[in-house]
Design a protein around this motif. Structure first.
Motif, PDB file in Angstrom:
ATOM      1  N   PRO A   1       0.722  -1.067  -0.112  1.00  0.00           N
ATOM      2  CA  PRO A   1       0.072   0.005  -0.175  1.00  0.00           C
ATOM      3  C   PRO A   1       0.838   1.322  -0.080  1.00  0.00           C
ATOM      4  CG  PRO A   1      -0.967  -1.627   1.579  1.00  0.00           C
ATOM      5  CD  PRO A   1       0.305  -2.103   1.074  1.00  0.00           C
ATOM      6  N   LEU A   2       2.055   1.100   0.875  1.00  0.00           N
ATOM      7  CA  LEU A   2       2.688   2.409   0.824  1.00  0.00           C
ATOM      8  C   LEU A   2       3.487   2.838  -0.562  1.00  0.00           C
ATOM      9  CD1 LEU A   2       4.059   2.095   4.551  1.00  0.00           C
ATOM     10  CD2 LEU A   2       2.384   3.601   3.572  1.00  0.00           C
ATOM     11  N   LEU A   3       4.028   1.445  -1.067  1.00  0.00           N
ATOM     12  CA  LEU A   3       4.695   1.957  -2.456  1.00  0.00           C
ATOM     13  C   LEU A   3       3.677   2.257  -3.642  1.00  0.00           C
ATOM     14  CD1 LEU A   3       7.127  -1.475  -2.406  1.00  0.00           C
ATOM     15  CD2 LEU A   3       7.733   0.905  -2.481  1.00  0.00           C
TER      16      LEU A   3
ATOM     17  N   ALA B   1       1.255  12.677  -4.788  1.00  0.00           N
ATOM     18  CA  ALA B   1       0.160  12.418  -3.753  1.00  0.00           C
ATOM     19  C   ALA B   1       0.729  12.521  -2.347  1.00  0.00           C
ATOM     20  CB  ALA B   1      -0.731  11.141  -3.930  1.00  0.00           C
ATOM     21  N   ALA B   2       1.658  11.665  -2.264  1.00  0.00           N
ATOM     22  CA  ALA B   2       2.317  11.553  -0.871  1.00  0.00           C
ATOM     23  C   ALA B   2       2.731  13.086  -0.262  1.00  0.00           C
ATOM     24  CB  ALA B   2       3.374  10.506  -0.644  1.00  0.00           C
ATOM     25  N   ALA B   3       3.210  13.699  -1.395  1.00  0.00           N
ATOM     26  CA  ALA B   3       3.870  15.093  -0.855  1.00  0.00           C
ATOM     27  C   ALA B   3       2.688  16.029  -0.541  1.00  0.00           C
ATOM     28  CB  ALA B   3       4.694  15.587  -2.122  1.00  0.00           C
ATOM     29  N   PHE B   4       1.415  15.945  -1.582  1.00  0.00           N
ATOM     30  CA  PHE B   4       0.476  16.763  -1.215  1.00  0.00           C
ATOM     31  C   PHE B   4      -0.191  16.605   0.362  1.00  0.00           C
ATOM     32  CE2 PHE B   4      -0.049  17.331  -5.973  1.00  0.00           C
ATOM     33  CZ  PHE B   4      -0.051  18.893  -5.762  1.00  0.00           C
ATOM     34  N   GLY B   5      -0.598  15.171   0.528  1.00  0.00           N
ATOM     35  CA  GLY B   5      -0.958  14.637   1.654  1.00  0.00           C
ATOM     36  C   GLY B   5       0.128  15.257   2.962  1.00  0.00           C
ATOM     37  N   LEU B   6       1.286  15.130   2.861  1.00  0.00           N
ATOM     38  CA  LEU B   6       2.568  15.504   3.815  1.00  0.00           C
ATOM     39  C   LEU B   6       1.836  17.199   3.937  1.00  0.00           C
ATOM     40  CD1 LEU B   6       4.439  15.112   5.998  1.00  0.00           C
ATOM     41  CD2 LEU B   6       6.057  15.191   4.010  1.00  0.00           C
ATOM     42  N   ALA B   7       1.893  17.888   2.931  1.00  0.00           N
ATOM     43  CA  ALA B   7       1.737  19.453   2.785  1.00  0.00           C
ATOM     44  C   ALA B   7       0.756  19.669   3.489  1.00  0.00           C
ATOM     45  CB  ALA B   7       1.981  19.859   1.527  1.00  0.00           C
ATOM     46  N   PHE B   8      -0.430  19.185   3.221  1.00  0.00           N
ATOM     47  CA  PHE B   8      -1.691  19.561   4.103  1.00  0.00           C
ATOM     48  C   PHE B   8      -1.514  18.990   5.481  1.00  0.00           C
ATOM     49  CE2 PHE B   8      -4.619  19.139   0.166  1.00  0.00           C
ATOM     50  CZ  PHE B   8      -3.793  20.141  -0.441  1.00  0.00           C
ATOM     51  N   LEU B   9      -0.762  18.061   5.928  1.00  0.00           N
ATOM     52  CA  LEU B   9      -0.557  17.839   7.473  1.00  0.00           C
ATOM     53  C   LEU B   9       0.346  19.040   7.904  1.00  0.00           C
ATOM     54  CD1 LEU B   9      -0.113  13.960   7.825  1.00  0.00           C
ATOM     55  CD2 LEU B   9      -1.930  15.319   8.329  1.00  0.00           C
ATOM     56  N   ILE B  10       1.430  19.437   7.707  1.00  0.00           N
ATOM     57  CA  ILE B  10       2.256  20.325   8.173  1.00  0.00           C
ATOM     58  C   ILE B  10       2.181  21.726   7.984  1.00  0.00           C
ATOM     59  CG2 ILE B  10       4.022  18.309   8.403  1.00  0.00           C
ATOM     60  CD1 ILE B  10       5.430  19.719   6.116  1.00  0.00           C
ATOM     61  N   ALA B  11       1.427  22.065   6.989  1.00  0.00           N
ATOM     62  CA  ALA B  11       1.092  23.297   6.616  1.00  0.00           C
ATOM     63  C   ALA B  11       0.796  24.278   7.776  1.00  0.00           C
ATOM     64  CB  ALA B  11       0.012  23.705   5.424  1.00  0.00           C
TER      65      ALA B  11
ATOM     66  N   VAL C   1       2.020   9.134   5.734  1.00  0.00           N
ATOM     67  CA  VAL C   1       1.438   8.881   4.408  1.00  0.00           C
ATOM     68  C   VAL C   1      -0.272   8.615   4.639  1.00  0.00           C
ATOM     69  CG1 VAL C   1       1.317   7.467   2.338  1.00  0.00           C
ATOM     70  CG2 VAL C   1       3.560   8.012   3.337  1.00  0.00           C
ATOM     71  N   VAL C   2      -0.264   7.880   5.647  1.00  0.00           N
ATOM     72  CA  VAL C   2      -1.893   7.337   5.855  1.00  0.00           C
ATOM     73  C   VAL C   2      -2.753   8.669   5.909  1.00  0.00           C
ATOM     74  CG1 VAL C   2      -3.619   5.867   7.256  1.00  0.00           C
ATOM     75  CG2 VAL C   2      -1.462   5.134   6.366  1.00  0.00           C
ATOM     76  N   PHE C   3      -2.252   9.353   7.288  1.00  0.00           N
ATOM     77  CA  PHE C   3      -3.058  10.591   7.614  1.00  0.00           C
ATOM     78  C   PHE C   3      -3.105  11.432   6.285  1.00  0.00           C
ATOM     79  CE2 PHE C   3      -2.475   8.711  11.893  1.00  0.00           C
ATOM     80  CZ  PHE C   3      -3.685   8.648  12.162  1.00  0.00           C
ATOM     81  N   GLY C   4      -2.040  11.694   5.629  1.00  0.00           N
ATOM     82  CA  GLY C   4      -1.968  12.669   4.439  1.00  0.00           C
ATOM     83  C   GLY C   4      -3.027  12.243   3.637  1.00  0.00           C
ATOM     84  N   LEU C   5      -3.305  10.948   3.043  1.00  0.00           N
ATOM     85  CA  LEU C   5      -4.351  10.687   2.389  1.00  0.00           C
ATOM     86  C   LEU C   5      -5.703  10.836   2.767  1.00  0.00           C
ATOM     87  CD1 LEU C   5      -2.972   7.309   0.901  1.00  0.00           C
ATOM     88  CD2 LEU C   5      -3.019   9.485  -0.245  1.00  0.00           C
ATOM     89  N   PHE C   6      -5.866  10.619   4.365  1.00  0.00           N
ATOM     90  CA  PHE C   6      -7.067  10.886   4.726  1.00  0.00           C
ATOM     91  C   PHE C   6      -7.360  12.160   4.828  1.00  0.00           C
ATOM     92  CE2 PHE C   6      -9.775  11.317   8.566  1.00  0.00           C
ATOM     93  CZ  PHE C   6     -10.921  10.507   8.300  1.00  0.00           C
ATOM     94  N   GLY C   7      -6.374  13.187   4.971  1.00  0.00           N
ATOM     95  CA  GLY C   7      -6.402  14.547   4.936  1.00  0.00           C
ATOM     96  C   GLY C   7      -6.938  15.099   3.512  1.00  0.00           C
TER      97      GLY C   7
END
Length: 547
Positions: free
Chosen positions: A86-88, A94-104, A300-306
């Motif tokens: 799943p992570l691969l 997509a992972a970068a966008f998810g991380l961005a929405f978490l740490i912004a 990754v997981v919470f980023g996708l949920f975000g």
């Protein structure tokens, strides 16, 4: 594999040294290099590329080594193995966008801590995303490179006798982590050196993740090269080519420096082994490695949920943890426009993966029938497209494609995708194919089957799961290709990745989320099929179901 890379590098070198007859330049000079080094941000952009590459690669390798040393053979390690696919499958963008929405500053982490810890009633004025040191870029690279290096490490562990060596060290009184690093890691690293080189080269030259998370004033060198290439002033093509050559030189220099670091660490490691020290902080290292692995996967997981929450969010004020309401209006507005892009993405990825899979199976079957044993040089050739920076040879390939009139269409994009998909498919399928028990083939031949009959009626059906898994890996790689699609397609071939990265400058989080989630879903689908299809096809064959 070498031909397109060499052609692309030559196509980059010519304009870099002033030769491009199409633009009226038929002489040789160094003016382009002079203009490049005169650009005020060249030093900073070069340093950013090198530091982010080394930091992301070093952290990823360290984390993978700690996870394997502390948890190898445990139930937690088996759980980590199951989360790899799943992570691969999650594309880098997509992972970068998810991380961005978490740490912004207005992301979920700030929202979750505002009521009871920080007291913020508005997003803080803190430069977290696109910080000048590239820290957010490094974080985005680490969360994606750890699963890849862990997969390569697991493949290496299966080829060497790790359990016996580690058990012998444990019997001699060594702490578990110390035993693994002294007896297993040196042999494992020799097997994963090329994947580590590929990660270093990729981290130094990545563009889509750098556009989303990296600095902007100046950007990393690869992003600046892309800006020069897309500039309406065609004279900047010479500067872009010169910068691409400089980028290649930086990567080669970084690989040499990394290799020298290996030799230094190997010498220090031999001294450490010779001391005979058996102790080690096993429990703290277990806690640290598990926490780091959990943090990486959770990002990754919470980023996708975000991304999912943003895609259906109505009004969402800061510091509210959740939107005031939910709506599918954004999905409905973009449903009609996104379907043609999905179709184009699926066609390109499917054809590129199918061609790569057929070539891989042909190569592996040729090994079997003719008794061939690929040398380490062959493996180096396989990694050439992964180690040579994309920006260093794709610029030349684009120039050659323009001259021949084959750029800007789907066929050109598919051909370029195959260059990058084939190595991953081959690496994913080679070990299972070679490890297949040849006695099944001998029995089939004794019953009158031909070589082709053994391949199609015995070997390939038994290898259905590895074949589908390799195809899923190749499909995900094709889905995530940004620069090859952009350059080979001349901006006229739209895929989910190119559209998602293009939206990064717009700032509409709802639309970005829709494209990033769709991209992830399309990339994840083959992995799901690789699990369920063998279970259905071989539902009455327990050994094949789990093989």
């Amino acid at each position: 594999m070498v031909g397109p890379v060499v052609a692309g590098v030559l196509g980059t070198l010519a304009p870099a040294f002033g030769y491009l007859p199409a633009l009226g330049q038929s002489g040789l000079d160094l003016n382009a290099f002079g203009m490049m080094f005169a650009w005020p941000g060249i030093s900073r952009a070069s340093v950013l590329s090198v530091t982010t590459g080394f930091a992301a690669t070093g952290l990823s390798l360290l984390l993978v080594a700690l996870i394997c040393a502390a948890w190898s053979g445990s139930a937690a390690f088996r759980l980590i193995e199951r989360t790899l696919s799943p992570l691969l499958s999650v594309p880098h963008a997509a992972a970068a966008f998810g991380l961005a929405f978490l740490i912004a500053p207005s992301g979920w982490i700030a929202r979750a801590t505002s009521p009871w810890l920080t007291g913020w009633d508005r997003p803080p004025d803190i430069l977290i995303l696109q910080d000048p040191y590239g820290l957010s870029l490094i974080a985005g690279l680490v969360v994606k490179e750890v699963p890849f290096l862990l997969l390569m490490t697991l493949a290496a562990l299966s080829q060497i006798r790790t359990v016996q060596a580690r058990d012998t060290a444990l019997a001699l009184g060594y702490a578990p982590v110390t035993a693994w690093f002294k007896t297993v890691f040196p042999r494992v690293y020799a097997q994963i050196r090329l994947p580590v080189f590929a990660v270093l080269a990729f981290s130094m030259t990545v563009i889509d993740v750098a556009i989303i998370l990296g600095p902007t004033t100046p950007p990393t060198l690869a992003v600046q090269i892309l800006r020069w290439m897309n500039d309406p002033d065609l004279s900047l093509r010479f500067v872009a080519s010169a910068a691409a050559v400089w980028q290649l030189a930086l990567v080669v220099g970084a690989l040499i420096l990394w290799r020298l670091g290996e030799l230094v660490i190997a010498r220090l490691g031999r001294r450490w082994v010779a001391t005979g020290k058996r102790g080690g902080a096993t429990t703290p290292l277990k806690v640290v490695s598990l926490a780091a692995a959990t943090l990486s996967a959770s990002a990754v997981v919470f980023g996708l949920f975000g991304l999912f929450v943003w895609s259906i969010a109505g009004l969402w004020r800061f510091p509210n943890l959740l939107p005031d309401g939910f709506t599918i209006g954004t999905w409905m507005r973009h449903a009609m426009s996104i379907w043609p892009i999905i179709t184009e993405t699926l066609i390109i990825a499917s054809i590129a993966t199918l061609v790569a899979l057929l070539l891989t199976l042909a190569c592996l079957e040729a090994e079997e029938r003719h008794g061939l044993k690929p040398s380490s040089r062959a493996l180096w050739l396989l990694y050439v497209p992964l180690i040579v920076p994309q920006i260093a040879f794709l610029t030349g390939l684009q120039t050659l494609a323009i001259f021949t009139g084959i750029d800007g269409n789907r066929a050109a994009v598919i051909v370029v995708h195959i260059i990058f998909v084939l190595p991953y498919v081959f690496l994913s399928l080679a070990d299972p194919f070679r490890a297949w028990d040849a006695r099944y083939g001998h029995v089939a031949r004794a019953l009158g089957a031909s070589c082709d009959g053994v391949l199609w009626r015995v070997r390939l059906p038994m290898l259905l799961r590895p074949i589908l898994t390799a195809a899923a890996v190749g499909f995900a790689v094709s889905i995530g290709q940004f620069l090859p699609t952009l350059l080979a397609g001349a901006g006229r071939v739209q895929t989910l990745t190119t559209e998602a990265v293009a939206l990064a400058s717009g700032g509409d989080r709802r639309v970005i989320s829709i494209y990033a989630l769709t991209q992830t879903a399309v990339a994840f689908l083959p992995f799901a099929l690789a699990v369920f299809v063998p279970a259905v096809v071989w539902r009455n064959r327990k050994g094949l179901r789990h093989g």
